[in-house]
Design a protein around this motif. Sequence first.
Motif, PDB file in Angstrom:
ATOM      1  N   VAL A 160       0.846  -1.182   0.000  1.00  0.00           N
ATOM      2  CA  VAL A 160       0.000   0.000   0.000  1.00  0.00           C
ATOM      3  C   VAL A 160       0.882   1.232   0.000  1.00  0.00           C
ATOM      4  N   LYS A 161       0.382   2.295  -0.620  1.00  0.00           N
ATOM      5  CA  LYS A 161       1.099   3.565  -0.609  1.00  0.00           C
ATOM      6  C   LYS A 161       0.691   4.339   0.625  1.00  0.00           C
ATOM      7  N   ALA A 162       1.626   5.064   1.179  1.00  0.00           N
ATOM      8  CA  ALA A 162       1.293   5.911   2.318  1.00  0.00           C
ATOM      9  C   ALA A 162       0.440   7.057   1.820  1.00  0.00           C
ATOM     10  N   ASN A 163      -0.627   7.368   2.525  1.00  0.00           N
ATOM     11  CA  ASN A 163      -1.436   8.533   2.158  1.00  0.00           C
ATOM     12  C   ASN A 163      -1.954   9.198   3.422  1.00  0.00           C
ATOM     13  N   LYS A 164      -2.808  10.164   3.258  1.00  0.00           N
ATOM     14  CA  LYS A 164      -3.250  10.932   4.413  1.00  0.00           C
ATOM     15  C   LYS A 164      -4.392  10.256   5.156  1.00  0.00           C
ATOM     16  N   ARG A 165      -4.957   9.221   4.590  1.00  0.00           N
ATOM     17  CA  ARG A 165      -6.052   8.531   5.254  1.00  0.00           C
ATOM     18  C   ARG A 165      -5.507   7.329   6.016  1.00  0.00           C
ATOM     19  N   LEU A 214       4.492  -2.817   2.994  1.00  0.00           N
ATOM     20  CA  LEU A 214       3.950  -4.154   2.844  1.00  0.00           C
ATOM     21  C   LEU A 214       3.209  -4.478   4.135  1.00  0.00           C
ATOM     22  N   ILE A 215       1.983  -4.913   4.006  1.00  0.00           N
ATOM     23  CA  ILE A 215       1.212  -5.281   5.190  1.00  0.00           C
ATOM     24  C   ILE A 215       0.782  -6.730   5.056  1.00  0.00           C
ATOM     25  N   VAL A 245     -13.294 -14.950  12.806  1.00  0.00           N
ATOM     26  CA  VAL A 245     -12.993 -13.524  12.763  1.00  0.00           C
ATOM     27  C   VAL A 245     -11.951 -13.062  13.790  1.00  0.00           C
ATOM     28  N   PHE A 246     -11.083 -13.976  14.237  1.00  0.00           N
ATOM     29  CA  PHE A 246      -9.904 -13.518  14.967  1.00  0.00           C
ATOM     30  C   PHE A 246      -8.945 -12.973  13.921  1.00  0.00           C
ATOM     31  N   LYS A 247      -8.179 -11.952  14.300  1.00  0.00           N
ATOM     32  CA  LYS A 247      -7.182 -11.394  13.396  1.00  0.00           C
ATOM     33  C   LYS A 247      -5.839 -11.425  14.083  1.00  0.00           C
ATOM     34  N   SER A 248      -4.794 -11.651  13.307  1.00  0.00           N
ATOM     35  CA  SER A 248      -3.451 -11.541  13.868  1.00  0.00           C
ATOM     36  C   SER A 248      -3.084 -10.068  13.931  1.00  0.00           C
ATOM     37  N   ASP A 249      -2.041  -9.764  14.691  1.00  0.00           N
ATOM     38  CA  ASP A 249      -1.492  -8.414  14.608  1.00  0.00           C
ATOM     39  C   ASP A 249      -0.930  -8.257  13.204  1.00  0.00           C
ATOM     40  N   PRO A 250      -1.035  -7.076  12.606  1.00  0.00           N
ATOM     41  CA  PRO A 250      -0.466  -6.910  11.263  1.00  0.00           C
ATOM     42  C   PRO A 250       1.056  -6.802  11.316  1.00  0.00           C
ATOM     43  N   PHE A 251       1.708  -7.248  10.272  1.00  0.00           N
ATOM     44  CA  PHE A 251       3.143  -7.048  10.104  1.00  0.00           C
ATOM     45  C   PHE A 251       3.301  -5.998   9.017  1.00  0.00           C
ATOM     46  N   VAL A 252       3.933  -4.898   9.360  1.00  0.00           N
ATOM     47  CA  VAL A 252       4.111  -3.800   8.413  1.00  0.00           C
ATOM     48  C   VAL A 252       5.598  -3.616   8.158  1.00  0.00           C
ATOM     49  N   SER A 253       5.951  -3.527   6.900  1.00  0.00           N
ATOM     50  CA  SER A 253       7.361  -3.391   6.542  1.00  0.00           C
ATOM     51  C   SER A 253       7.494  -2.461   5.340  1.00  0.00           C
ATOM     52  N   THR A 254       8.651  -1.824   5.227  1.00  0.00           N
ATOM     53  CA  THR A 254       8.914  -1.022   4.031  1.00  0.00           C
ATOM     54  C   THR A 254       9.682  -1.853   3.009  1.00  0.00           C
ATOM     55  N   GLY A 255      10.068  -3.063   3.383  1.00  0.00           N
ATOM     56  CA  GLY A 255      10.805  -3.934   2.471  1.00  0.00           C
ATOM     57  C   GLY A 255       9.906  -4.980   1.856  1.00  0.00           C
ATOM     58  N   THR A 256      10.545  -5.998   1.320  1.00  0.00           N
ATOM     59  CA  THR A 256       9.790  -7.120   0.761  1.00  0.00           C
ATOM     60  C   THR A 256       9.743  -8.230   1.808  1.00  0.00           C
ATOM     61  N   ILE A 257       9.056  -9.287   1.482  1.00  0.00           N
ATOM     62  CA  ILE A 257       8.915 -10.388   2.436  1.00  0.00           C
ATOM     63  C   ILE A 257       9.564 -11.627   1.822  1.00  0.00           C
TER      64      ILE A 257
END
Length: 149
Positions: A60-65, A85-86, A94-106
């Motif tokens: 995803v691109k960073a934006n103001k929203r 990358l998220i 409907v349990f969700k894991s914590d998200p993993f957010v990175s600026t790199g690749t996986i």
Amino acid sequence: MSSSYIQKVCKTAGLRSYKVNAAPNRNGKQYLLAKQRARKLYDSLIQKFGCIVMDDESYVKANKRGNVADKYKNKKFDKFPKKFLIWQAICQCVFKSDPFVSTGTINQEIYVKECLQKRLLPLIRLHKDPVLFWPNLAICHYGKMALGW
Ligand SMILES: [Zn+2]
């Protein structure tokens, strides 16, 4: 002409447009086979588990929203904005894991350490019955290390 002007003209003229839906290019026989196989898969495999867990990752691109840190919201003049990358897993109940957010690749090391070990395992442990983890076809999910985990 801008697309907003075209929309305005179409709206004034009472015209509506529709997007074409993407669908697999199957003939009647292939469609029937796919339906039968999906049923067989469901009957023979999926019903044996209490819950199905799926994961996915997206850039995803960073934006103001959204819930993005302020330091990423105001990069107004970047010709090529920073991408994130998220990764996140979700299950049938409907349990969700914590998200993993990175600026790199996986890659598979990051996938195993950050996604599976740190985030997916706690999600799976919320269940008392066995769960079926159904990863998508991303390459990092099928490396030796990831398959071993
Ligand atoms: Zn669940």
